[in-house]
Write a protein that holds these residues in place. Structure first.
Motif, PDB file in Angstrom:
ATOM      1  N   GLU A   1      29.870  43.955  38.285  1.00 37.09           N
ATOM      2  CA  GLU A   1      30.043  45.099  37.390  1.00 37.09           C
ATOM      3  C   GLU A   1      28.861  46.062  37.473  1.00 37.09           C
ATOM      4  O   GLU A   1      29.031  47.289  37.395  1.00 37.09           O
ATOM      5  CB  GLU A   1      30.240  44.620  35.948  1.00 37.09           C
ATOM      6  CG  GLU A   1      31.548  43.887  35.712  1.00 37.09           C
ATOM      7  CD  GLU A   1      32.758  44.744  36.037  1.00 37.09           C
ATOM      8  OE1 GLU A   1      32.735  45.954  35.753  1.00 37.09           O
ATOM      9  OE2 GLU A   1      33.732  44.201  36.597  1.00 37.09           O
ATOM     10  N   VAL A   2      27.657  45.511  37.630  1.00 38.60           N
ATOM     11  CA  VAL A   2      26.481  46.374  37.776  1.00 38.60           C
ATOM     12  C   VAL A   2      26.607  47.205  39.045  1.00 38.60           C
ATOM     13  O   VAL A   2      26.386  48.425  39.030  1.00 38.60           O
ATOM     14  CB  VAL A   2      25.178  45.534  37.781  1.00 38.60           C
ATOM     15  CG1 VAL A   2      24.001  46.383  38.249  1.00 38.60           C
ATOM     16  CG2 VAL A   2      24.911  44.974  36.390  1.00 38.60           C
TER      17      VAL A   2
ATOM     18  N   LEU B   1      26.961  51.312  39.212  1.00 39.01           N
ATOM     19  CA  LEU B   1      25.976  52.100  39.936  1.00 39.01           C
ATOM     20  C   LEU B   1      26.622  52.889  41.075  1.00 39.01           C
ATOM     21  O   LEU B   1      26.200  54.015  41.383  1.00 39.01           O
ATOM     22  CB  LEU B   1      24.871  51.197  40.480  1.00 39.01           C
ATOM     23  CG  LEU B   1      23.899  50.651  39.424  1.00 39.01           C
ATOM     24  CD1 LEU B   1      23.022  49.556  40.013  1.00 39.01           C
ATOM     25  CD2 LEU B   1      23.033  51.767  38.843  1.00 39.01           C
ATOM     26  N   ARG B   2      27.645  52.330  41.692  1.00 32.86           N
ATOM     27  CA  ARG B   2      28.371  53.088  42.708  1.00 32.86           C
ATOM     28  C   ARG B   2      29.112  54.263  42.081  1.00 32.86           C
ATOM     29  O   ARG B   2      29.115  55.381  42.630  1.00 32.86           O
ATOM     30  CB  ARG B   2      29.358  52.175  43.456  1.00 32.86           C
ATOM     31  CG  ARG B   2      28.691  51.205  44.428  1.00 32.86           C
ATOM     32  CD  ARG B   2      29.710  50.465  45.265  1.00 32.86           C
ATOM     33  NE  ARG B   2      29.083  49.511  46.172  1.00 32.86           N
ATOM     34  CZ  ARG B   2      28.547  49.824  47.338  1.00 32.86           C
ATOM     35  NH1 ARG B   2      28.567  51.079  47.755  1.00 32.86           N
ATOM     36  NH2 ARG B   2      28.004  48.887  48.105  1.00 32.86           N
ATOM     37  N   ARG B   3      29.744  54.035  40.941  1.00 30.48           N
ATOM     38  CA  ARG B   3      30.478  55.117  40.268  1.00 30.48           C
ATOM     39  C   ARG B   3      29.551  56.253  39.851  1.00 30.48           C
ATOM     40  O   ARG B   3      29.956  57.412  39.800  1.00 30.48           O
ATOM     41  CB  ARG B   3      31.208  54.566  39.043  1.00 30.48           C
ATOM     42  CG  ARG B   3      32.456  53.775  39.361  1.00 30.48           C
ATOM     43  CD  ARG B   3      33.071  53.191  38.112  1.00 30.48           C
ATOM     44  NE  ARG B   3      34.309  52.490  38.406  1.00 30.48           N
ATOM     45  CZ  ARG B   3      34.906  51.648  37.567  1.00 30.48           C
ATOM     46  NH1 ARG B   3      34.366  51.408  36.376  1.00 30.48           N
ATOM     47  NH2 ARG B   3      36.030  51.060  37.903  1.00 30.48           N
ATOM     48  N   SER B   4      28.314  55.912  39.546  1.00 30.51           N
ATOM     49  CA  SER B   4      27.362  56.935  39.130  1.00 30.51           C
ATOM     50  C   SER B   4      26.544  57.485  40.306  1.00 30.51           C
ATOM     51  O   SER B   4      25.552  58.185  40.099  1.00 30.51           O
ATOM     52  CB  SER B   4      26.410  56.372  38.072  1.00 30.51           C
ATOM     53  OG  SER B   4      25.619  55.332  38.603  1.00 30.51           O
ATOM     54  N   ALA B   5      26.978  57.169  41.523  1.00 33.88           N
ATOM     55  CA  ALA B   5      26.356  57.674  42.749  1.00 33.88           C
ATOM     56  C   ALA B   5      24.865  57.326  42.838  1.00 33.88           C
ATOM     57  O   ALA B   5      24.058  58.103  43.317  1.00 33.88           O
ATOM     58  CB  ALA B   5      26.549  59.192  42.858  1.00 33.88           C
ATOM     59  N   LEU B   6      24.528  56.115  42.375  1.00 33.66           N
ATOM     60  CA  LEU B   6      23.124  55.703  42.356  1.00 33.66           C
ATOM     61  C   LEU B   6      22.863  54.448  43.177  1.00 33.66           C
ATOM     62  O   LEU B   6      21.717  54.148  43.510  1.00 33.66           O
ATOM     63  CB  LEU B   6      22.682  55.488  40.903  1.00 33.66           C
ATOM     64  CG  LEU B   6      21.191  55.294  40.618  1.00 33.66           C
ATOM     65  CD1 LEU B   6      20.376  56.479  41.132  1.00 33.66           C
ATOM     66  CD2 LEU B   6      20.962  55.086  39.121  1.00 33.66           C
TER      67      LEU B   6
END
Length: 270
Positions: free
Chosen positions: A142-143, A147-152
């Motif tokens: 989930e982490v 983080l992928r969804r937030s482009a980070l």
């Protein structure tokens, strides 16, 4: 700023468009700080999986309205409301609404990035752990997903144990977005999320907003006219606690129905 202005006759009342399927329906919503009424009869239909921008001068009620959607204003003593805000038909101020559950459904990102003084990993996992998730493999998945969804993810995947406070301002704001996304909201509220960032970081936030609307309903407060024009599908112009005009963003900026909207858009005040 050069904008095309309309030449058609002006409408006598604010334009409120209801053509798209609504995620959030607001009807005759008033908000009070004690005896002071600061929002007056707000009526909006906010569509699902689109970006709705709230614009207007400082003190016009944009942020107060935004925080009313997930009842963040409840923590301020002496406030009360009338009218309704419904999400999927349910009044968020109804007596049976669980506010904690509501805030899981309606995430929020603030003007100033506010990472916890914890590791990057623990920032994102925080809400999941509060919700009872303990399995490390699930937490890891989930982490990473958030983080992928937030482009980070690509920027921090090798730094997850490091302090979030060591990230740049733009990275911290995207981390806060990842933290909000981790608990699985349906709606994301953003209160001037890029106002403290440099142009490059701002561009990344705007690109992220555009990508996220495929999965989330997003409502953003911004003072930046160009930003509202770039990222939003619809725009609501607030003035003195009222909605002056609400319509598709292109119409608001290119062909406003209200003289007051035109004056604000073209920089005659505000």
């Amino acid at each position: 700023m050069t904008l095309l202005l309309e030449t058609a006759p002006r409408a006598a009342t604010p334009v409120v468009s209801h053509r798209a399927a609504a995620k959030i329906d607001v009807a005759d919503f008033d908000f009070y700080y004690g005896d002071s009424k600061v929002l007056h009869g707000i009526t909006l239909s906010i569509p699902d999986k689109q970006v709705t921008a709230l614009i207007g001068p400082s003190g016009c009620g944009k942020s107060t309205f935004l925080r009313s959607i997930n009842r963040m204003n409840d923590i301020i003593p002496g406030t009360h409301v009338s009218g309704t805000i419904r999400i999927d038909g349910e009044d968020v101020y109804g007596s049976r609404v669980d506010v904690v559950s509501l805030r899981r459904r309606v995430g929020m990102v603030f003007q100033k990035s506010n990472p916890f003084p914890k590791s990057i990993y623990d920032n994102v996992a925080y809400g999941l752990r509060i919700g009872g998730m303990r399995d490390r493999r699930r937490l890891d998945d989930e982490v990473e997903k958030s983080l992928r969804r937030s482009a980070l993810w690509d920027e921090v995947k090798d730094r997850l144990p490091e302090s979030a406070m060591a990230l740049s301002g733009g990275q911290q704001q995207r981390l806060c977005i990842a933290r909000a996304l981790a608990v699985g909201p349906e709606i994301l509220l953003m209160d001037e999320p890029a106002s403290a960032l440099d142009p490059i970081a701002t561009q990344k936030i705007e690109e992220l907003i555009w990508e996220l609307k495929a999965a989330y309903t997003i409502v953003i407060v911004t003072h930046n006219m160009q930003q509202a024009a770039r990222v939003s599908d619809r725009t609501a112009f607030f003035m003195l606690g009222k909605v002056v005009e609400y319509d598709v963003t292109k119409k608001i900026f290119m062909n406003p129905s209200q003289k007051l909207t035109e004056d604000y858009i073209t920089g005659r005040f505000g």
